[in-house]
Write an enzyme that holds these catalytic residues in place. Sequence first.
Site, PDB file in Angstrom:
ATOM      1  N   TRP A  91       0.845  -1.186   0.000  1.00  0.00           N
ATOM      2  CA  TRP A  91       0.000   0.000   0.000  1.00  0.00           C
ATOM      3  C   TRP A  91       0.885   1.242   0.000  1.00  0.00           C
ATOM      4  CZ3 TRP A  91       0.695   3.392   4.030  1.00  0.00           C
ATOM      5  CH2 TRP A  91       1.239   2.891   5.224  1.00  0.00           C
ATOM      6  N   GLU A 134       7.277   8.045  14.154  1.00  0.00           N
ATOM      7  CA  GLU A 134       7.484   7.404  12.841  1.00  0.00           C
ATOM      8  C   GLU A 134       8.388   8.268  11.954  1.00  0.00           C
ATOM      9  OE1 GLU A 134       6.459   4.464  11.949  1.00  0.00           O
ATOM     10  OE2 GLU A 134       4.790   3.960  13.270  1.00  0.00           O
ATOM     11  N   GLU A 172       8.565   1.278   6.688  1.00  0.00           N
ATOM     12  CA  GLU A 172       8.236   2.172   7.798  1.00  0.00           C
ATOM     13  C   GLU A 172       8.043   3.617   7.314  1.00  0.00           C
ATOM     14  OE1 GLU A 172       7.761   1.932  11.092  1.00  0.00           O
ATOM     15  OE2 GLU A 172       8.003  -0.228  11.272  1.00  0.00           O
ATOM     16  N   HIS A 175       4.651   5.045   6.989  1.00  0.00           N
ATOM     17  CA  HIS A 175       3.799   5.311   8.158  1.00  0.00           C
ATOM     18  C   HIS A 175       3.774   6.794   8.494  1.00  0.00           C
ATOM     19  CE1 HIS A 175       4.731   0.910   9.564  1.00  0.00           C
ATOM     20  NE2 HIS A 175       4.127   0.974   8.393  1.00  0.00           N
ATOM     21  N   GLU A 225       8.261  -2.991  18.178  1.00  0.00           N
ATOM     22  CA  GLU A 225       7.292  -3.220  17.098  1.00  0.00           C
ATOM     23  C   GLU A 225       5.947  -3.686  17.671  1.00  0.00           C
ATOM     24  OE1 GLU A 225       7.532  -2.479  13.990  1.00  0.00           O
ATOM     25  OE2 GLU A 225       9.651  -2.329  13.569  1.00  0.00           O
ATOM     26  N   THR A 228       4.222  -0.645  19.092  1.00  0.00           N
ATOM     27  CA  THR A 228       3.625   0.238  18.085  1.00  0.00           C
ATOM     28  C   THR A 228       2.420  -0.452  17.418  1.00  0.00           C
ATOM     29  OG1 THR A 228       5.389  -0.434  16.578  1.00  0.00           O
ATOM     30  CG2 THR A 228       5.584   1.744  17.556  1.00  0.00           C
ATOM     31  N   ASP A 257       1.336  -3.569   9.420  1.00  0.00           N
ATOM     32  CA  ASP A 257       2.774  -3.573   9.088  1.00  0.00           C
ATOM     33  C   ASP A 257       3.615  -3.836  10.329  1.00  0.00           C
ATOM     34  OD1 ASP A 257       2.406  -2.912   6.437  1.00  0.00           O
ATOM     35  OD2 ASP A 257       3.487  -1.008   6.520  1.00  0.00           O
ATOM     36  N   GLU A 258       3.263  -3.150  11.410  1.00  0.00           N
ATOM     37  CA  GLU A 258       4.052  -3.295  12.649  1.00  0.00           C
ATOM     38  C   GLU A 258       4.034  -4.758  13.110  1.00  0.00           C
ATOM     39  OE1 GLU A 258       5.666  -0.761  13.014  1.00  0.00           O
ATOM     40  OE2 GLU A 258       4.533   1.087  13.090  1.00  0.00           O
ATOM     41  N   HIS A 261       6.426  -6.741  11.087  1.00  0.00           N
ATOM     42  CA  HIS A 261       7.800  -6.449  11.510  1.00  0.00           C
ATOM     43  C   HIS A 261       8.107  -7.096  12.862  1.00  0.00           C
ATOM     44  CE1 HIS A 261       7.528  -2.548   8.901  1.00  0.00           C
ATOM     45  NE2 HIS A 261       7.668  -3.640   8.188  1.00  0.00           N
TER      46      HIS A 261
END
Length: 390
Positions: A91, A134, A172, A175, A225, A228, A257-258, A261
Site C-alpha cells: 500500500w 514514525e 516504515e 507510516h 514493534e 507500536t 505492518d508493525e 515487523h
Amino acid sequence: MAVKLNNFSFQSLPSVALLPARAQRSPKFSITSTIYSSSKGKAMSSGRAGEANVNVVRPMLPPKNDEIFKSMEDWVRSDILILLKPVEKSWQPHDFLPNPTSDGFIEQVNELRERAKDIPDDYFVVLVGDMIVEEALPSYHTLLGSSNIFYDETGCDNTPWATWARGWSAEENRHGDLLNKYLFLSGRVEMKQIEKTTQYLIGSGTDFGPRTSPSYLTIYTSFQERATFISHANTAKLAMKYGDKKLAQICGTIAADEKRHETAYTKIAGKFFELDPNEAIIAFSDLLRRKVSMPGHLMYDGNDENLFYHFSNVCSRIGVYTARDYVTILEHFVGTWNVEKLSGLSSEGREAQDYVGGLVQRLRSLEERAQARAKKAPAVPFSWISGREV
Ligand SMILES: [Fe+2]
Ligand SMILES: [Fe+2]
C-alpha cells in the site's frame, strides 16, 4: 564488562531514565515514562546526553562477529526477507488520502475535515506523537545500518541483513508519510509545531542501547514493534468509536505492518535465544533493568521540556498505550522465548532468568497504581493543538 549504574530506582512500573531534549541544553535531568507509560519520576543526578539512558553497558559480542551473521544468511533469506512485502504489492499513503489529480479532490478534503471535526483533542495529540516517532525514521535506520548485525558498509550492501534493514525502513517510511499528510489535511493541528518537533527529534537522535549485542538490539526492536502495533491498533479502534472509518483504516493498516515487523524481529531474537541462550537472557534482563523506552523519548517542540512524558500520559489516559500493555508485552515475550525453560546457563544467566521470569508478577502488582497516576495527571497545553490543554 563494566556495568555502569546510574542513580535511579527500578521500583516503579515502567519508569525509565529518559533524557528529554532539553537535557542537551541544561544539566538538569528528569525521569519520565517509558513507551507511553505513566509515571513521572524524581530528578536525577547530572550527566551528559545519552548517559542517563544507558545504565547498563555490556557488549555481548565483539564489535564485529561476521561468522555468526554470515552463517545465518541463508536462514535470513528464507525466513525473514519473506516478511517484507514487494513494493508493487504494498500500500502507499496515496491509497488512503484524497487524490490531488482528481476533480473531486477539494470535496474529498472537505469530507476528511468533516469527519475529523468532532474527534477530541486528546486523540489528535496521540496521533501527532505517534506520527513524530514514525517520522524520526532516519535515526532508526542509521542505528540499524551501523549495528554489527544489520551492518551496511556501502549503504547498498547485498547481505540479507542489510537488505532487511533497508526494506524495513522503506516500509516504515510510509507510516510517517501517511499520518503526516492526513494530519495536514485534517486542519486540526499546528503543522509548524509538529514539523519543529520532528526536526528536533531527528537532531537529538535516539538510544537503542548497545548495538554490539545482536540479542539486545533484536529483543528491543521486537518489543518496540509490538508496542507500536498495539498503539496503532488502539488508535484505529478509537477512530471507529468516533465514527471515522477511513481514519480507522489508516491506523489499522499501519498496525498490520508493525505486526509483520514484530514477527520478523521476534524470530531473529528467538534464533539468538537458540544459539546462545546465556547471552540472550542476559541481554533481555539488561534491557528490562534499563526499561524499554520508546525511540521518540527525546521529543521536544521548543516549548515543553517534558513533552514525551506529557504525551505518554495522554496515551495512557485514552487507552492507546498503558502500563498494562507494557506488562502484557513482556509476558508475551517471556512465553515466546521460553525464558523459564532455558537451560545450561551460567550463574549470571540464571540470575538474569530469575529477574526476567519474576518481573511480570512484580510489575502486575504496580500496574494499577501507574495507570491511576496517569489518569490523575493534570491537563497540560500542547503546542501541536494551538496550546489547548489535554
Ligand atoms: Fe511504524
Ligand atoms: Fe515499526
